[in-house]
Design an enzyme around this catalytic site. Structure first.
Site, PDB file in Angstrom:
ATOM      1  N   GLY A 110       0.763  -1.239   0.000  1.00 17.74           N
ATOM      2  CA  GLY A 110       0.000   0.000   0.000  1.00 17.74           C
ATOM      3  C   GLY A 110       0.783   1.272   0.000  1.00 17.74           C
ATOM      4  O   GLY A 110       0.199   2.354  -0.087  1.00 17.74           O
ATOM      5  N   GLU A 125       3.898  -6.555   1.628  1.00 16.56           N
ATOM      6  CA  GLU A 125       3.580  -6.895   0.235  1.00 16.56           C
ATOM      7  C   GLU A 125       3.538  -5.659  -0.651  1.00 16.56           C
ATOM      8  O   GLU A 125       2.479  -5.299  -1.177  1.00 16.56           O
ATOM      9  CB  GLU A 125       2.198  -7.555   0.187  1.00 16.56           C
ATOM     10  CG  GLU A 125       2.128  -8.906   0.839  1.00 16.56           C
ATOM     11  CD  GLU A 125       0.685  -9.376   1.007  1.00 16.56           C
ATOM     12  OE1 GLU A 125      -0.251  -8.583   0.901  1.00 16.56           O
ATOM     13  OE2 GLU A 125       0.506 -10.584   1.252  1.00 16.56           O
ATOM     14  N   PRO A 126       4.649  -4.994  -0.858  1.00 14.44           N
ATOM     15  CA  PRO A 126       4.615  -3.814  -1.719  1.00 14.44           C
ATOM     16  C   PRO A 126       4.467  -4.194  -3.186  1.00 14.44           C
ATOM     17  O   PRO A 126       5.057  -5.167  -3.655  1.00 14.44           O
ATOM     18  CB  PRO A 126       5.982  -3.162  -1.473  1.00 14.44           C
ATOM     19  CG  PRO A 126       6.868  -4.299  -1.099  1.00 14.44           C
ATOM     20  CD  PRO A 126       6.009  -5.284  -0.356  1.00 14.44           C
ATOM     21  N   ARG A 157       3.122  -1.327  -5.913  1.00 14.81           N
ATOM     22  CA  ARG A 157       3.348  -0.043  -6.573  1.00 14.81           C
ATOM     23  C   ARG A 157       4.727   0.549  -6.283  1.00 14.81           C
ATOM     24  O   ARG A 157       5.403   1.039  -7.203  1.00 14.81           O
ATOM     25  CB  ARG A 157       2.272   0.936  -6.094  1.00 14.81           C
ATOM     26  CG  ARG A 157       2.212   2.232  -6.868  1.00 14.81           C
ATOM     27  CD  ARG A 157       1.308   3.264  -6.162  1.00 14.81           C
ATOM     28  NE  ARG A 157       0.054   2.699  -5.730  1.00 14.81           N
ATOM     29  CZ  ARG A 157      -1.080   2.712  -6.440  1.00 14.81           C
ATOM     30  NH1 ARG A 157      -1.100   3.289  -7.614  1.00 14.81           N
ATOM     31  NH2 ARG A 157      -2.182   2.161  -5.959  1.00 14.81           N
ATOM     32  N   ARG A 164      -6.201   4.096 -15.123  1.00 15.83           N
ATOM     33  CA  ARG A 164      -6.202   4.690 -13.777  1.00 15.83           C
ATOM     34  C   ARG A 164      -6.819   6.089 -13.721  1.00 15.83           C
ATOM     35  O   ARG A 164      -7.589   6.383 -12.805  1.00 15.83           O
ATOM     36  CB  ARG A 164      -4.778   4.708 -13.199  1.00 15.83           C
ATOM     37  CG  ARG A 164      -4.168   3.303 -13.047  1.00 15.83           C
ATOM     38  CD  ARG A 164      -2.916   3.297 -12.188  1.00 15.83           C
ATOM     39  NE  ARG A 164      -3.204   3.622 -10.819  1.00 15.83           N
ATOM     40  CZ  ARG A 164      -2.999   4.799 -10.256  1.00 15.83           C
ATOM     41  NH1 ARG A 164      -2.418   5.766 -10.953  1.00 15.83           N
ATOM     42  NH2 ARG A 164      -3.334   5.026  -9.008  1.00 15.83           N
ATOM     43  N   TYR A 181      -9.885   6.205 -11.195  1.00 18.40           N
ATOM     44  CA  TYR A 181      -9.666   6.817  -9.881  1.00 18.40           C
ATOM     45  C   TYR A 181      -9.443   8.323  -9.965  1.00 18.40           C
ATOM     46  O   TYR A 181      -9.140   8.949  -8.955  1.00 18.40           O
ATOM     47  CB  TYR A 181      -8.428   6.216  -9.186  1.00 18.40           C
ATOM     48  CG  TYR A 181      -8.281   4.726  -9.323  1.00 18.40           C
ATOM     49  CD1 TYR A 181      -9.219   3.865  -8.760  1.00 18.40           C
ATOM     50  CD2 TYR A 181      -7.207   4.177 -10.007  1.00 18.40           C
ATOM     51  CE1 TYR A 181      -9.075   2.489  -8.887  1.00 18.40           C
ATOM     52  CE2 TYR A 181      -7.061   2.813 -10.135  1.00 18.40           C
ATOM     53  CZ  TYR A 181      -8.003   1.974  -9.575  1.00 18.40           C
ATOM     54  OH  TYR A 181      -7.853   0.618  -9.704  1.00 18.40           O
ATOM     55  N   CYS A 224     -13.289   5.669 -28.111  1.00 19.33           N
ATOM     56  CA  CYS A 224     -14.512   6.346 -28.529  1.00 19.33           C
ATOM     57  C   CYS A 224     -15.330   6.843 -27.353  1.00 19.33           C
ATOM     58  O   CYS A 224     -16.500   6.460 -27.214  1.00 19.33           O
ATOM     59  CB  CYS A 224     -15.345   5.396 -29.372  1.00 19.33           C
ATOM     60  SG  CYS A 224     -14.460   4.889 -30.829  1.00 19.33           S
ATOM     61  N   TYR A 280       0.026  -0.866 -12.232  1.00 19.50           N
ATOM     62  CA  TYR A 280      -1.416  -0.940 -12.496  1.00 19.50           C
ATOM     63  C   TYR A 280      -1.820  -0.242 -13.795  1.00 19.50           C
ATOM     64  O   TYR A 280      -2.931   0.245 -13.915  1.00 19.50           O
ATOM     65  CB  TYR A 280      -2.201  -0.356 -11.305  1.00 19.50           C
ATOM     66  CG  TYR A 280      -1.925  -1.059 -10.007  1.00 19.50           C
ATOM     67  CD1 TYR A 280      -2.421  -2.331  -9.776  1.00 19.50           C
ATOM     68  CD2 TYR A 280      -1.147  -0.463  -9.014  1.00 19.50           C
ATOM     69  CE1 TYR A 280      -2.157  -2.994  -8.572  1.00 19.50           C
ATOM     70  CE2 TYR A 280      -0.880  -1.112  -7.814  1.00 19.50           C
ATOM     71  CZ  TYR A 280      -1.394  -2.381  -7.604  1.00 19.50           C
ATOM     72  OH  TYR A 280      -1.130  -3.022  -6.429  1.00 19.50           O
TER      73      TYR A 280
END
Ligand code: LLP
Length: 424
Positions: free
Chosen positions: A245, A282-283, A285, A322, A326, A353, A383
């Site tokens: 995270g 658990e990285p 990114r 992304r 987001y 489109c 991602y």
């Protein structure tokens, strides 16, 4: 008016010549775009390795599990294996890629909030090291699997600690209102522990929690560690995973903690909370995001006086959803003039489109940007490709790893023929 692209958004191996032309690991980006075509995603391999090493250095050998969902292909799985990390796979598909890359199965961690029986069986048959159990229904499946296979996999139970992570609501996973894990506040987590302990079908070795993604605030992690420790410590289990995270900077002015700072903070919080279990993280990114630059070719420039200028590229929401999903921000720049001022306000869009097909809603580029230019978007390594689609039947980009002046294709560009391979 924006200044030049901040160099901290670029991969470690980025260098500019006197004219401001950008190379990564000794490879000229405009030349790479010419050689491999665009859209192209260029990863600085040493940057990836350095982030793996930074994480291992702070957390210790075997304590770092790279989250494959951020970016996975076989070359990436091999790199992670070579760097000694473990690998979090969240589906049968990610498991398959890892296994076919030759990733050591005992270093795999299987995640997922809705693992199928087949996925669990494939994982057990392959000999994955850990399964992170997400639900009572999954415990039922593991009972059935043990009856079929006579197995007793080592598991962690994923708990939702009720922590707000200060991130986009889609990226927050630690709150009570979440599809993931066993809720601590309702007593479900304690009930799951009791059931797993009593079961012959699993060996309960630890607790897992993941509060969310793109989290900048170290105090969010510290609070999560304290809350999870409050639940996990009395259980006396051997392992505690606090998930991934850690956020990264995408745009000018953003600053994210380094992996080392994150690690020191998490370890300190764990020590303060009296954690004696073996800690893991658990990285995803933070390992891959700023290692890559996405390259596009500018196809049209539409100037709407007094309204906006649209710069259209040959990619878009299919290779990086992304911004659409987001509202994520990115920077744009020209690799041929990476140190240039960027006085021109533009929206960088794709070729799909729909009007929402935006890559950089409020970007700044050099005044002389023109049709045919190669445009770069930095911090494109997490991602993007992993969430890419074939919307509008746009083939997915090629991916190259660059190192010591060499460019090694690791994912070839999709072809129109590929678009037909599932079509009966
Ligand atoms: N562990 C678990 C259990 C996770 O669910 C995730 C991410 C990670 C580790 C890695 O998190 P990271 O260090 O990469 O933040 N598509 C979104 C991100 C979704 C993250 C999903 N889970 C985005 O593009 O921002």
């Amino acid at each position: 008016m924006a200044g030049p692209l901040p160099s901290q958004l670029l991969p470690d191996g980025a260098t500019c010549d006197a004219a401001g032309r950008l190379s990564v690991a000794g490879c000229d980006l405009v030349e790479l775009a010419g050689r491999f075509g665009t859209p192209l995603i260029v990863y600085d391999e040493d940057h990836l390795r350095e982030r793996c090493r930074e994480a291992s250095a702070v957390f210790g050998d075997g304590a770092v599990v790279y989250a494959a969902k951020a970016f996975l292909c076989r070359a990436m799985a091999r790199l992670v294996a070579e760097e000694g990390l473990h690998l979090d796979v969240a589906t049968g598909g990610e498991l398959h890629v890892a296994l076919t890359a030759g990733f050591p199965p005992e270093r795999l961690v299987l995640h997922g909030n809705n693992k199928s029986f087949d996925e669990l069986r494939a994982a057990v048959d392959a000999g994955v090291g850990r399964i992170v159990v997400d639900s009572f229904d999954e415990l039922d499946l593991l009972d059935a699997l043990a009856a079929e296979r006579g197995c007793r996999p080592a598991v962690l139970l994923r708990v939702t600690p009720g922590v707000e992570a200060h991130t986009h609501v889609y990226l927050a996973t630690g709150r009570d209102d979440s599809k993931f894990g066993f809720t601590v506040s309702t007593g479900a987590a304690a009930e799951a522990v009791a059931r797993a302990r009593a079961a012959d079908s699993v060996e309960l070795v630890g607790i897992h929690a993941h509060i969310g993604s793109q989290v900048f605030r170290l105090d969010s992690f510290r609070r999560a560690v304290a809350v999870v420790a409050g639940f996990a410590n009395p259980l006396g289990l051997a392992e505690l995973s606090v998930g991934g995270g850690l956020g990264v900077a995408y745009v000018t002015g953003e600053e994210a903690p380094t992996i080392s700072a994150w690690g020191e903070s998490v370890l300190e919080a764990a020590a303060e909370a009296g954690v004696t279990a073996r800690l893991s993280v658990e990285p995803g990114r933070a390992i891959v995001a700023s290692a890559a630059i996405a390259l596009y070719t500018v196809g049209t420039v539409k100037v709407l006086p007094g309204i906006r200028t649209y710069v259209a590229t040959d990619g878009g929401m299919s290779d990086n959803p992304r911004p659409v999903l987001y509202g994520s921000g990115y920077e744009a720049f020209l690799p041929r003039a990476a140190t240039a001022e960027r006085p021109r306000a533009v929206s960088v869009v794709g070729k799909h489109c729909e009007s929402g097909d935006v890559l950089v809603a409020d970007g700044w580029v050099p005044e002389d940007l023109a049709v045919g230019d190669i445009l770069g978007i930095p911090v494109a390594g997490a991602y993007g490709y992993s969430m890419a689609s074939n919307y509008n039947k746009v083939p997915r980009p090629a991916v190259v790893f660059v190192r010591n002046g060499d460019a090694r294709p690791v994912i070839r560009r999709e072809t129109f023929e590929d678009l037909l391979r599932l079509d009966l």
